[in-house]
Design a protein around this motif. Structure first.
Motif, PDB file in Angstrom:
ATOM      1  N   LEU A 139       0.838  -1.203   0.000  1.00  0.00           N
ATOM      2  CA  LEU A 139       0.000   0.000   0.000  1.00  0.00           C
ATOM      3  C   LEU A 139       0.873   1.253   0.000  1.00  0.00           C
ATOM      4  O   LEU A 139       0.527   2.261  -0.629  1.00  0.00           O
ATOM      5  N   ASP A 140       2.039   1.191   0.684  1.00  0.00           N
ATOM      6  CA  ASP A 140       2.986   2.315   0.658  1.00  0.00           C
ATOM      7  C   ASP A 140       3.326   2.678  -0.783  1.00  0.00           C
ATOM      8  O   ASP A 140       3.316   3.840  -1.168  1.00  0.00           O
ATOM      9  N   GLN A 141       3.643   1.624  -1.542  1.00  0.00           N
ATOM     10  CA  GLN A 141       4.125   1.886  -2.901  1.00  0.00           C
ATOM     11  C   GLN A 141       3.007   2.423  -3.793  1.00  0.00           C
ATOM     12  O   GLN A 141       3.252   3.254  -4.660  1.00  0.00           O
ATOM     13  N   LEU A 142       1.773   1.967  -3.559  1.00  0.00           N
ATOM     14  CA  LEU A 142       0.652   2.530  -4.324  1.00  0.00           C
ATOM     15  C   LEU A 142       0.428   3.981  -3.908  1.00  0.00           C
ATOM     16  O   LEU A 142       0.236   4.867  -4.754  1.00  0.00           O
ATOM     17  N   ALA A 143       0.472   4.238  -2.604  1.00  0.00           N
ATOM     18  CA  ALA A 143       0.228   5.602  -2.108  1.00  0.00           C
ATOM     19  C   ALA A 143       1.303   6.565  -2.616  1.00  0.00           C
ATOM     20  O   ALA A 143       1.006   7.707  -2.966  1.00  0.00           O
ATOM     21  N   LEU A 144       2.554   6.091  -2.677  1.00  0.00           N
ATOM     22  CA  LEU A 144       3.632   6.950  -3.169  1.00  0.00           C
ATOM     23  C   LEU A 144       3.384   7.354  -4.623  1.00  0.00           C
ATOM     24  O   LEU A 144       3.787   8.430  -5.054  1.00  0.00           O
ATOM     25  N   ARG A 145       2.704   6.492  -5.355  1.00  0.00           N
ATOM     26  CA  ARG A 145       2.403   6.834  -6.749  1.00  0.00           C
ATOM     27  C   ARG A 145       1.177   7.730  -6.866  1.00  0.00           C
ATOM     28  O   ARG A 145       1.059   8.512  -7.810  1.00  0.00           O
ATOM     29  N   LEU A 146       0.222   7.578  -5.929  1.00  0.00           N
ATOM     30  CA  LEU A 146      -1.076   8.232  -6.099  1.00  0.00           C
ATOM     31  C   LEU A 146      -1.214   9.550  -5.347  1.00  0.00           C
ATOM     32  O   LEU A 146      -1.912  10.455  -5.792  1.00  0.00           O
ATOM     33  N   ALA A 147      -0.572   9.673  -4.185  1.00  0.00           N
ATOM     34  CA  ALA A 147      -0.835  10.825  -3.327  1.00  0.00           C
ATOM     35  C   ALA A 147      -0.333  12.127  -3.953  1.00  0.00           C
ATOM     36  O   ALA A 147       0.637  12.136  -4.707  1.00  0.00           O
ATOM     37  N   ALA A 148      -1.024  13.219  -3.606  1.00  0.00           N
ATOM     38  CA  ALA A 148      -0.579  14.545  -4.052  1.00  0.00           C
ATOM     39  C   ALA A 148       0.655  14.921  -3.246  1.00  0.00           C
ATOM     40  O   ALA A 148       0.859  14.397  -2.156  1.00  0.00           O
TER      41      ALA A 148
END
Lengths: 273, 318
Positions: free
Chosen positions: A35-44
């Motif tokens: 989830l960290d890696q997805l969030a790093l791609r998605l978050a502003a």
């Protein structure tokens, strides 16, 4: 089963609550490597307040560089609350106790199931993007994944056998992400053929006896010597290497289902005989 | 009896080299087929003999020396101490720097475990105090192992160490055999050199002294010998429990209960037990191979229960 269903429904409700909010969350914390890696791609920029410490480890994370600019947490309630989050994204299998305490202290949580296939990863991406108020970026990321998958798929029945050797001779059998990627790129998975479950173990003898066309292992891991990966120096593996192709697939590409899975697919495709 | 046991060891050694998931690898007729036999099965069979002999002999020595039928490297914490020392050597990078660090650390750990035990338990002490000391040593070693793992830099530390502690001789190579063999053979030689005095020692230290034994020196030699065998065996195979307990019990009645005479048969029975258990884990229809130590515990622990029930309260009460 009912527990998982209940967790999913709960997750969906919470996700709905997340999207219903007018304001997207401003301080988001993730406590799971995938989830960290997805969030790093998605978050502003600035939206991600903390990720798990594993996201910084270049052996396990493809986005270790980006994670280094963000504080890290361990999976304990105190370390999570310490960064004052307004949304914490958990893996559905994370400790129930931690989730309960975080929610009890008034912080919204989102639970996403552990993705074990490209499609599940795309569902997770869409749900996380919605929760972060970045739905459009999520749709772009999913579309990009689908497009790369379409280009990398090898049509027709599999024509080669591959054996996956993770640390401690663990392997990825039926129902695992790696099994799906092997199928898409034209390989039979030896572990699946031998009836080994999704996260079972191989014996070297079974691998040698089957004479696979491709052996997939993490050639980088044994740079920091470990019992788990010392098998890469075993004389039997060296002998096999003269008869089979060896693909070094660093584990950071095979741990999580996500955009990096397509990089793994590309590596698999490139060495297909 | 010894020749029958030796024949059994040879037969099981050959079976170990012939049995495996690949069945008849020479039918492959190429390098890979021979690699299965020479690089995988041969080291495994050799380690089965070495580790089994080391554990069987260690058990026989400890049971005679401590005059206690429950003494065994696993039960009294000697294997756990060897494991702790080996884990330290591994995660400090010493083992990577020079290969012999692993067995040497195991030996130091095992000898330290025996010394700690003997400091609190004099020979002939009650079973309860011996076992309590074993519980304490095991608990300390297990806690220290967890501590080292928490500090270990490598992401597989817990998984790989758990698997290793569960005991296995699968997928080792000749380097492991060469690493352990000199120490195990040396330790066994030391014990057999002093076998005569072991009979005297089993009568109690005072009686042994009156028969002319230098009990202090004998104690040091036996500590070193068991340390060499149990330490080197643990360093390459992890914790393979209960072999040292079971082997002397199986032979004792047949040699007239003379401790010195149990040594060689116990050694052979130890090798037989480990070779047989290691073949069993290969042919059991599990989705993947059971760890050897898990199997020996599954079979050996009920044996311990039986020994305790048979013996009744007489020596347990002390």
């Amino acid at each position: 089963m009912t527990i998982r269903l209940a967790a999913t429904i709960l997750g969906l409700l919470l996700a709905a609550a997340g999207t219903a909010r007018a304001e997207p969350p401003r301080r988001v914390v993730t406590v799971n490597l995938c989830l960290d890696q997805l969030a790093l791609r998605l978050a502003a920029p600035g939206q991600l307040a903390a990720v798990s410490y594993l996201a910084r480890d270049p052996r396990t994370s493809v986005l270790a560089d980006r994670a280094r600019e963000i504080p890290t947490v361990r999976g304990t309630v105190e370390s999570i609350l310490d960064v004052r989050p307004d949304l914490v994204i958990f893996d559905a299998m994370a400790k129930a106790n931690v989730k309960r305490l975080v929610r009890a202290s008034g912080v919204a949580i989102l639970e996403l199931p552990w993705a074990r296939s490209l499609e599940e990863a795309q569902t997770s991406i869409a749900r996380m993007a919605d929760a972060l108020g970045r739905s459009e970026l999520g749709r772009d990321l999913v579309a990009e994944m689908r497009e790369r998958e379409r280009q990398l798929v090898r049509p027709g029945p599999p024509t080669a056998t591959a054996a996956v050797l993770h640390a401690s001779l663990l392997t990825a059998g039926k129902g695992s992400l790696t099994d799906e990627l092997l199928g898409l790129t034209g390989y039979r998975n030896l572990a699946t053929e031998l009836g080994i479950p999704a996260y079972g173990r191989f014996s070297l003898e079974a691998v040698l006896a089957a004479q696979p066309d491709l052996v997939i292992l993490d050639g980088e891991a044994n740079a920091d010597p470990a019992r788990a990966t010392s098998f890469v120096d075993h004389p039997a593996i060296r002998t096999l290497a003269r008869h089979a192709r060896i693909l070094s697939l660093p584990m950071r590409y095979s741990i999580c289902a996500g955009p990096e899975s397509l990089d793994a697919m590309q590596m698999l495709r490139k060495v297909h005989p | 009896m010894k020749s029958v046991l030796a024949l059994l060891v040879v037969a099981l050694f050959l079976a170990s080299a012939a049995i495996g998931p690949a069945w008849w690898p020479w039918r492959l007729g190429d390098e890979v087929g021979w690699a299965i036999v020479l690089d995988l099965r041969l080291p495994r069979a050799l380690l089965g003999v070495l580790v089994g002999a080391a554990l069987g002999l260690s058990g026989a020595v400890l049971q005679a020396w401590l005059r206690n039928p429950l003494a065994e490297p696993g039960v009294i914490g000697v294997s756990a101490c060897a494991s702790f020392a080996a884990v330290c050597a591994f995660y400090s990078g010493l083992a990577a720097a020079f290969a012999l660090a692993l067995p040497l650390a195991g030996i130091v750990g095992a000898a330290a475990g025996i010394a700690a035990l003997m400091s609190a338990v004099r020979a002939g002490a009650g079973t309860v105090s011996l076992l309590l000391m074993g519980v304490a040593i095991n608990a300390i070693a297990a806690a220290l192992i967890s501590l080292v793992l928490a500090l270990a830099p490598n992401p597989f530390a817990f998984q790989e160490t758990w698997l290793w502690l569960a005991g296995s001789i699968a997928d080792r190579d000749l380097r492991h055999v060469l690493m352990a063999a000199p120490f195990i053979v040396g330790g066994a030689g030391l014990v057999l050199m002093h076998r005569r005095w072991l009979d005297a020692l089993s009568l109690g230290e005072d009686a042994a002294r009156s028969l002319g034994a230098d009990t202090r020196r004998l104690g040091l030699w036996l500590t070193l010998a068991v340390g060499l065998m149990a330490g080197a065996a643990t360093a390459v195979a992890g914790m393979v429990g209960f072999v040292g307990l079971v082997a002397p019990h199986l032979v004792r009645a047949r040699v007239g209960f003379k401790p010195g005479a149990t040594l060689v048969p116990s050694m052979l029975v130890g090798a037989i037990l480990v070779l047989a258990a290691d073949i069993a884990v290969r042919v059991l229809p599990t989705a993947y191979e059971l760890q050897l130590g898990v199997f020996t515990s599954l079979v050996g622990a009920p044996f311990l229960v039986r020994v305790i029930r048979r013996a009744q309260a007489s020596w347990l009460a002390t």
